[in-house]
Design an enzyme around this catalytic site. Structure first.
Site, short mmCIF file in Angstrom:
data_model
loop_
_atom_site.label_atom_id
_atom_site.label_comp_id
_atom_site.label_asym_id
_atom_site.label_seq_id
_atom_site.Cartn_x
_atom_site.Cartn_y
_atom_site.Cartn_z
CE LYS A 1 -4.30 -1.62 1.33
NZ LYS A 1 -4.56 -1.76 2.76
CG HIS B 1 -1.68 7.04 3.72
ND1 HIS B 1 -1.83 7.66 4.93
CD2 HIS B 1 -2.17 5.79 3.85
CE1 HIS B 1 -2.40 6.82 5.76
NE2 HIS B 1 -2.61 5.67 5.14
CG HIS C 1 1.51 5.07 6.86
ND1 HIS C 1 0.69 4.71 5.84
CD2 HIS C 1 1.27 4.20 7.87
CE1 HIS C 1 -0.02 3.64 6.21
NE2 HIS C 1 0.31 3.32 7.44
N1 ARG Z 1 -0.08 -1.00 9.80
C1 ARG Z 1 -1.04 -0.27 10.56
C2 ARG Z 1 -1.66 0.83 9.70
O1 ARG Z 1 -1.07 1.27 8.77
C3 ARG Z 1 -0.44 0.36 11.77
C4 ARG Z 1 0.17 -0.58 12.75
C5 ARG Z 1 0.15 -0.04 14.11
N2 ARG Z 1 0.88 -0.85 15.04
C6 ARG Z 1 0.40 -1.88 15.73
N3 ARG Z 1 1.19 -2.51 16.55
N4 ARG Z 1 -0.82 -2.30 15.55
O2 ARG Z 1 -2.76 1.27 10.01
#
Ligand code: ARG
Length: 578
Positions: A127, A130, A133
């Site tokens: 993905k 964005h 992030h």
């Molecule tokens: N990959 C997730 C996202 O982009 C965020 C991960 C956050 N960290 C966790 N330990 N759940 O929304």
């Protein structure tokens, strides 16, 4: 020099009370007209059996001239004892300390032996990276630097979104519509394209969803065909993320993403079962959290597949075992707040004390003043492109300024400066305000060289450095406190700069304590503003006499140290010229 401590020591010899107890009650009055520090005598009334104003008056009388060279005067006002520092002594001491500290300005070792895990960025494989992030990446990077500065061993963790049913979809989609060449060339764009196509096609053909689920189950079983495709998607995406991280000077110690925890989940399920916490509900395995007033946490889906939350539960336990963390910090957007509350609550119910050392550091949304932002496929904003745009706009400003001022910057230097200032502007924009506030992104504001921006702070640093370079070219010693008569730094502007420099260490600590880098950003902005005022109103290199000149050069050197260190803690690389 720690003035609060010195005042407490003076009070201690006069009252017989412990200096550290006294230090805790020494205040900074809201109005500087009431002194630089104040000591309220009210708590002493009982022990000394006297009215507070009488105690204050008596103590003040004991501070006659010369009680301590750093004090200009001590005054009793009501029940308060007000301390006025000698400005020149103060400024001199601050400049000497800052120059001696160098890049360790504000650093301590108080965190030694207490490991801070800072999890940030955590993008989803396949993905685009964005702007949401960007927020976690920039915020987390700064927090990791702040904790390290305070002596904590820091583990920078990237919890990659590299697992879940969407990989079943990608596998199905790639086999149906994938383009090998496009994948090699621009992986994330190609993966995004087939992902979008999958959703379009699945509207008319629901069997695609079933196929995707089946492929994800096979991936969980580690079947070679699925595993190989997944590995490729992951490697190619990671290479693209690495490019962005590199550009921003960001690095990680641990990339254990969601997939890493997949084989650790059976043990978690067993543990929850053994503790009688697991319950079946519509085929799924859940933990009820009614007593915590939270909705139940799903641990296993009805098809037995693992889920986001179960991977996070496993992750906390693994992190505790692997790193024995003091704090386990998650820099993740506010919309995931409930998720983290549930994960921590499950662990608390299961009797793990470390649940209380897990902290969700949330942040607001990113909005654009200039255009609409949507995460729906098609018009997502790639962070890479956002940085490019910022760098291009910065380059225009630099070219214009160079023309105006007739600077002799080479093409290569201009490109380098534009890259650093353009990226610094974006980073600064994310760290300028409290993190809970939504961020409204505006190029005009962010790149305003006179506003409260990254370019402004960076420009101020470059300007101060240029003063030092000129001084050195004219044969002056480099900013050196030892041979300067720092008592000459008694003016208003110098005092203002010194006060802000003195507050630097405190700002670092407050920023880390609250997980709010903006508290340091404010300090950096304040130092830049105060220095510019000093620079505009006082001559440095053509000061009235050589002693004053040396002292002002030393002050300029101290400002450089603070700005560079401060920007560095925000994750921003200072440039020498711009
Ligand atoms: N990959 C997730 C996202 O982009 C965020 C991960 C956050 N960290 C966790 N330990 N759940 O929304």
């Amino acid at each position: 020099m720690d003035f609060r401590k010195s005042i407490a020591e003076l009070l201690s010899t006069r009252t017989g009370l412990a200096a550290d107890v006294l230090a805790a009650s020494v205040e900074v009055p809201p109005d500087p007209a009431l002194g630089d520090y104040a000591f309220p005598c009210f708590p002493l009334a009982k022990t000394l059996r006297k009215a507070p104003p009488a105690i204050a008056a008596e103590l003040a009388a004991g501070f006659s001239d010369g009680a301590a060279p750093f004090l200009a005067r001590v005054q009793a006002v009501g029940g308060y004892l007000n301390f006025f520092l000698d400005r020149a002594v103060f400024a001199g001491a601050v400049v000497r300390d800052v120059l001696a500290a160098g890049e360790r300005l504000g650093a301590t070792d108080e965190g030694a032996g207490r490991t801070a895990i800072v999890e940030y960025s955590s993008p989803n494989i396949a993905k685009p990276f964005h702007v949401g992030h960007a927020f976690t990446t920039i915020l987390g990077n700064s927090l990791a630097r702040l904790y390290a500065h305070l002596g904590h061993p820091v583990v920078r963790m990237n919890h990659l979104g590299d697992y879940g049913t969407q990989f079943g979809k990608l596998i199905v989609a790639f086999e149906k519509w994938g383009d090998e060449a496009a994948l090699e060339k621009d992986a994330i764009r190609e993966l995004l394209r087939i992902y979008v196509k999958f959703h379009d096609e699945a509207k008319d053909d629901p069997s695609l969803e079933d196929a995707a689920r089946a492929r994800f189950v096979r991936l969980e079983e580690r079947r070679p065909e699925e595993l190989a495709l997944w590995q490729r998607f992951r490697d190619l995406s990671l290479a693209e993320f690495a490019r962005v991280y590199d550009r921003m000077g960001i690095a990680f110690d641990d990339y254990s993403g969601e997939s890493f925890y997949s084989d650790k989940i059976p043990a978690v399920v067993e543990m929850l079962q053994a503790k009688g916490l697991l319950e079946e509900s519509e085929g799924a395995q859940i933990v009820r959290l009614d007593d915590e007033k939270l909705p139940p946490c799903i641990v296993l889906k009805s098809d037995g597949a693992t889920i986001y939350a179960s991977r996070d539960i496993a992750a906390v336990l693994w992190r505790k075992e692997r790193y024995g963390f003091w704090k386990n910090i998650y820099v993740v957007g506010n919309p995931q707040s409930l998720h983290f509350q549930q994960v921590f609550a499950v662990l608390r119910k299961a009797g793990y004390a470390c649940a209380d050392d897990c902290v969700h550091v949330g942040f607001g949304l990113v909005k654009f003043a200039d255009r609409k932002l949507s995460t729906r496929a098609g018009d997502v904003i790639f962070l890479d492109e956002l940085l490019d745009e910022s760098v291009a706009k910065t380059r225009e400003i630099i070219d214009r300024n160079a023309e105006l001022r007739g600077t002799d910057m080479s093409e290569a230097e201009r490109a380098d400066v534009a890259e650093k200032v353009g990226i610094g502007a974006v980073q600064y924009a994310f760290l300028r305000n409290g993190r809970d506030r939504d961020l409204v992104f505006s190029w005009e504001e962010m790149l305003d060289f006179d506003g409260e921006t990254g370019p402004y702070a960076m420009y101020t640093y470059a300007r101060a450095r240029s003063v030092l370079r000129k001084a050195e070219a004219e044969g002056a010693a480099p900013a050196d406190a030892s041979d300067a008569d720092l008592a000459r730094l008694g003016g208003d502007e110098e005092a203002a700069v010194a006060r802000l420099l003195y507050g630097f260490g405190d700002a670092v600590r407050r920023a880390a304590d609250a997980n709010e880098p903006y508290l340091l950003t404010r300090q950096v902005a304040g130092i830049a503003r105060a220095f510019n005022k000093f620079y505009n109103n006082q001559s440095i290199l053509s000061a009235p006499d050589p002693e004053t000149r040396r002292a002002r050069i030393a002050l300029t050197g101290a400002v450089c140290v603070a700005l560079k260190t401060g920007l560095g803690l925000l994750g921003i690389a200072a440039v020498e010229r711009m």
